[in-house]
Every structure is written in structure tokens, then in C-alpha cells.
Design a protein around this motif. Structure first.
Motif: not given
Length: 396
Positions: A329-346
Motif C-alpha cells: 500500500t501507499a502506507g500510513y502517510t497516505r492512508a485515510e484510516v488505520t484498520a485493526g486496533g484495540v480488540d473489541t472483545r475487551a
């Protein structure tokens, strides 16, 4: 915004780390004593780049199905508690104009008025502001949180992690929120850039580089997900709305397919053109630009009238089913958002409080909830910030 002089001697009801969309919404939605901490001098800077600066603040047709998460039902409660219409009502109350565009996308006329409204709400709710301040650590001792900052310690009964994801590092994005979540035992689903351009492998980069800056309408597919919209060629690969949407579902090693002639059967079309034009590229006049047609069909520059059926089939495949495995991908510098993250089960889906860490809340992009392009991610910020605020409001 002036730095409060007495914050070191105050025990706040809530400390909110991160003055982006979710943090500002949270701060303005309940009236307990609170402090809002952000490393930037100005609040809501990432809101300011949404929708190219016009702020695609929501979407009329929001549902849980518009979000990617390991728990597809997690966001339902928060989205129901604060809907797109609820945000529209805030705009109406402030006499702020907006417009609805294709597919229910809601845009304001400039992002600045939205941010100013959010800051005014936070002030009216009694929020103290701590800008230009970097949060360095969060500690919990004897039931009281201490946020260690570059300006000194901030003590609070509750802490809201509204730190955002890793996209737009130039605007202050960092991994602080994920580090704090893990410190308190909250698992984190692997993060990756999302709503981002995809890069070609080197041979395709060389072939398509001359098209950089060109755009066209296409259908981009990744697995079972297909998106029709604008595709933009870049120096490294492809971008544009259709590609950004597909990138949300792309995983490394997976192939992506592009239909450059949506709603046209390329094989039938080329066959019908055999006796009308002399080249493959000429057959696409009015369908694709000459440069795009020549680049796509470079392997088939031969005489169209005399082309055997296998050659027609290969060319049609390139037009309707161009398939490649992105190099990345073009990386975080050009990404609109971050996928993944704090697990919602918690996390409690109604209150956004950590199940095993009473008093710790996680909202916004920091969670493993990622929306499609079109206003869905800002709506999640509003909804999750509001849900946490309503839970905190009940605590004395």
C-alpha cells in the motif's frame, strides 16, 4: 487555548487523551469535570483534512454492515445511540450549512466550522484544554489514573483513550494509544493502513508510470467485495475512491481485479469492432483515453481485423479482468484510516469501557472498527465518543 494553571492540583472526573473527532465529541457531550489533552496546538486537525477539507462528516445510510471489525456487531449500540441525524441536528442548531452528495455522503462547507462547533461544545461542557502537550504514559494506582504528560501529571478518576490510529503521522498520529491499551492488558488486532492506494509490483510500475495522474471510472474488486468509482493512476500504482474502498478488504498476497470497461463485455465489443478499426487501441476510442488504451493493450498492438479469437480473449481479459497482486500500500502517510486496533472483545459495546479495567475507555479509530469511505469513520467517531460520554455522565 490557554493551558490551565491549576491542573496539577486538580483531580478531574475524566482525562481525555486526544482532541480529534471522537475526543472532542466525548468532551462536549457530558458535563463532569474533565481535561482534554492533545499534542497539537490546534484541536481536530485530522477532521480538517476529511473530504479534501470539506469534511465528509457522516452518511445518511450508516449501518453496522459498513464497518470492518472482528466483531461485526460491536458498533451497533453506539451507532444507534448517536445517529447521523443527531449530528445533523447539531449543525442545524448552530446554523451550519451542509449538503448531501451521492450515496448519502454528508459534507459541510469547510471543515473549520465543524471543528469550531465541537470546541465550543466542549468549552460549554466545562472542559479544560491542554494543547501542545504530549501524553507520555498512563498509570493506575489505588483506583486513580495519572496521565504523565510533557507539562506534568494529570490525575483523573477516569481516562478516555481517543488517540486515533497511525494514519497521517505528519498530523501527530502515533502508536501511543495502542501502547497504553496493551499496557493495561487490552489485546490489539494487527494494524494496517486502510482506505489507501495500492502499489504495483515493479514490472507493472514501469509499464503504467506514464499514466500517473490519469483517472477513469472502473470497478475494483478484492475477494467478494467490488466497488465502482473513480480510479487514479499514481507513480507507484493506483488510488482513487474505488481503490481506497477495496483496500479496506485487501490483505498482503491477495490479488485485486480491475474492470476498466464497467458494464461492457469487452470480448463482444472488440469482436464487433474488428471490421471497423485497424488497431486494438483505436477500438476503444471514446471508451478510454488513447494513452490508457495503448498502455493497457500494449501486448496486443497487432492488426485487430486479423486478430485470432485467443488474442481477442486475452485483450478482453485485460480490459474486464485486469488482475494483479499489489506489492503493498501507499502506507500510513497516505492512508485515510488505520484498520485493526484495540480488540473489541475487551470493550463494553454500550459504554466503551474496558471490561477488565474499570475507568478506562477506548473510542474512535483506536478500536478495531473501520468504516468504508464516505463519512462512516467520522460517524463512528461521533457515535463512540457520545456513547462513552453518556456512560461517564452517570458516574459521580
Amino acid at each position: 487555548m490557554n493551558t490551565p494553571q491549576d491542573f496539577k492540583n486538580t483531580v478531574f472526573h475524566t482525562a481525555i487523551i486526544g482532541a480529534g473527532a471522537s475526543g472532542l465529541m466525548c468532551a462536549g457531550s457530558f458535563a463532569q469535570s474533565k481535561i482534554l489533552i492533545d499534542r497539537n496546538a490546534k484541536f481536530g486537525v485530522k477532521v480538517g483534512v476529511s473530504g479534501g477539507g470539506n469534511c465528509n462528516f457522516s452518511n445518511r445510510f450508516v449501518s453496522a454492515a459498513d464497518y470492518l471489525s472482528q466483531n461485526k456487531h460491536f458498533c451497533k449500540n453506539a451507532l444507534a445511540a448517536f445517529t447521523p441525524q443527531d449530528f445533523v441536528d447539531l449543525l442545524h442548531a448552530e446554523h451550519l450549512p451542509f449538503e448531501e452528495r451521492a450515496d448519502g455522503q454528508l459534507f459541510s462547507f469547510g471543515a473549520v466550522p465543524i471543528v469550531q462547533m465541537l470546541v465550543r461544545r466542549a468549552k460549554a461542557a466545562g472542559t479544560q484544554f491542554l494543547p501542545n502537550t504530549q501524553a507520555l504514559d498512563v498509570r493506575l494506582e489505588n483506583g486513580l489514573f495519572t496521565v504523565v504528560t510533557s507539562e506534568g501529571p494529570v490525575r483523573a478518576q477516569h481516562v478516555v483513550l481517543a488517540c486515533g490510529g497511525l494514519s497521517f503521522p505528519a498530523l501527530g498520529a502515533s502508536n501511543f494509544g495502542f501502547k497504553m491499551a496493551q499496557k493495561f492488558g487490552l489485546p490489539v488486532v494487527e494494524t494496517r493502513p486502510a482506505l489507501v492506494g495500492l502499489t504495483f509490483p515493479k514490472p507493472l510500475q514501469a509499464r503504467f508510470r506514464q499514466l500517473a495522474g490519469s483517472s477513469l471510472s472502473a470497478v475494483v474488486s478484492c475477494g467478494k467485495h467490488a466497488f465502482e468509482g473513480q480510479l487514479l493512476f499514481t507513480h507507484e500504482g493506483v488510488s482513487g475512491p474505488a481503490v481506497l474502498q477495496a483496500s479496506l478488504y485487501w490483505t498482503p498476497g491477495q490479488s485485486v481485479q480491475i474492470d476498466f470497461l464497467p458494464h461492457i463485455n469487452a470480448l463482444e465489443y472488440l469482436h464487433a469492432q474488428k471490421n471497423k478499426v485497424h488497431s486494438f487501441a483505436a477500438a476503444l476510442h471514446g471508451k478510454l483515453s488513447a494513452k490508457t488504451a495503448k498502455t493497457l493493450l500494449a501486448p496486443w498492438e497487432g492488426d485487430l481485423p486479423n486478430a485470432p479469437r485467443p488474442q481477442l480473449q486475452a485483450a478482453a481479459q485485460a480490459l474486464n479482468h485486469f488482475t494483479f497482486v499489489p506489492a503493498g500500500t501507499a502506507g500510513y502517510t497516505r492512508a485515510e484510516v488505520t484498520a485493526g486496533g484495540v480488540d473489541t472483545r475487551a470493550i463494553n459495546p454500550t459504554t466503551l469501557e474496558a471490561r477488565d479495567v474499570p475507568g478506562l475507555y477506548v473510542i474512535g479509530e483506536l478500536l478495531d472498527v473501520t468504516g468504508r469511505l464516505g463519512g462512516f469513520n467520522l460517524q463512528w467517531a461521533w457515535s463512540s465518543g457520545f456513547a462513552a460520554a453518556k456512560a461517564l455522565e452517570k458516574l459521580f
